[in-house]
Motif scaffolding. Structure first.
Motif, short mmCIF file in Angstrom:
data_model
loop_
_atom_site.label_atom_id
_atom_site.label_comp_id
_atom_site.label_asym_id
_atom_site.label_seq_id
_atom_site.Cartn_x
_atom_site.Cartn_y
_atom_site.Cartn_z
N LYS A 7 0.85 -1.18 0.00
CA LYS A 7 0.00 0.00 0.00
C LYS A 7 0.89 1.24 0.00
N SER A 12 -2.67 14.71 -8.17
CA SER A 12 -2.72 13.37 -7.60
C SER A 12 -1.30 12.81 -7.70
N ASP A 32 -6.28 14.87 -3.75
CA ASP A 32 -7.24 13.86 -3.32
C ASP A 32 -6.53 12.63 -2.78
N GLU A 33 -5.38 12.31 -3.37
CA GLU A 33 -4.55 11.21 -2.89
C GLU A 33 -3.10 11.59 -3.15
N GLY A 34 -2.22 11.15 -2.27
CA GLY A 34 -0.81 11.44 -2.45
C GLY A 34 -0.20 12.17 -1.27
N PRO A 73 -3.95 13.80 1.90
CA PRO A 73 -3.92 12.71 2.87
C PRO A 73 -2.67 12.75 3.75
N SER A 74 -1.51 13.00 3.14
CA SER A 74 -0.25 13.04 3.88
C SER A 74 0.50 14.33 3.58
N GLU A 120 -4.72 11.93 6.74
CA GLU A 120 -4.17 10.68 7.28
C GLU A 120 -2.96 10.93 8.17
N ARG A 161 -12.90 11.53 6.27
CA ARG A 161 -12.24 11.20 5.01
C ARG A 161 -11.99 12.48 4.24
N ALA A 162 -11.15 12.41 3.23
CA ALA A 162 -10.74 13.59 2.46
C ALA A 162 -11.91 14.34 1.85
#
Length: 140
Positions: A9, A35, A51-53, A70-71, A86, A125-126
């Protein structure tokens, strides 16, 4: 012989997608949406949204705007709120002039925060509304 599991992951050190580097002599004005991963060593005057990354602000990096990802890893200066859905990591040279919204935070001695800490619970959540007031950042 070393074996590498390709199904791992993507975590804080393994961002999904490609990495974008904003060099030390670069200044971006405007909002950045992406992203994958972005490493900022220059200046960004505007909001950064992923959104992710992973967003990484290096020692010489400067962001004037709201960061949402997220990070988030910070070792430079951020003038604005930071939303890490996250993981949030503040290193020794980090200076945040804004509120921090985090689910899990690591902070090294020497990091400075001029704002409030807001813990995001397990259900956050995001893409969801945290119920906290949302501020829009406008550069001067």
């Amino acid at each position: 012989m070393l074996k590498f599991d390709k199904r791992k992951k993507a975590g804080i050190n393994q961002p999904a997608g490609k990495t974008t580097f904003i060099a030390g002599d670069t200044e971006l004005r405007g909002n950045l949406r992406f992203s994958g991963a972005v490493k900022v060593e220059g200046r960004v005057i505007g909001n950064i949204d992923a959104d992710e990354g992973v967003i990484s602000i290096g020692k010489e990096g400067y962001v004037e705007g709201i960061i949402k990802a997220p990070s988030v890893l910070v070792n430079g200066v951020v003038v604005g709120d930071v939303h890490a859905f996250e993981h949030l990591q503040l290193d020794t040279e980090a200076r945040i002039d804004g509120d921090l919204y985090y689910r899990f935070m690591e902070m090294v001695s020497g990091a400075q925060i001029n704002g409030q800490l807001h813990y995001l619970g397990e259900g956050h959540r995001a893409g969801t509304d945290s119920g906290l007031p949302s501020r829009e950042f406008k550069s001067s």
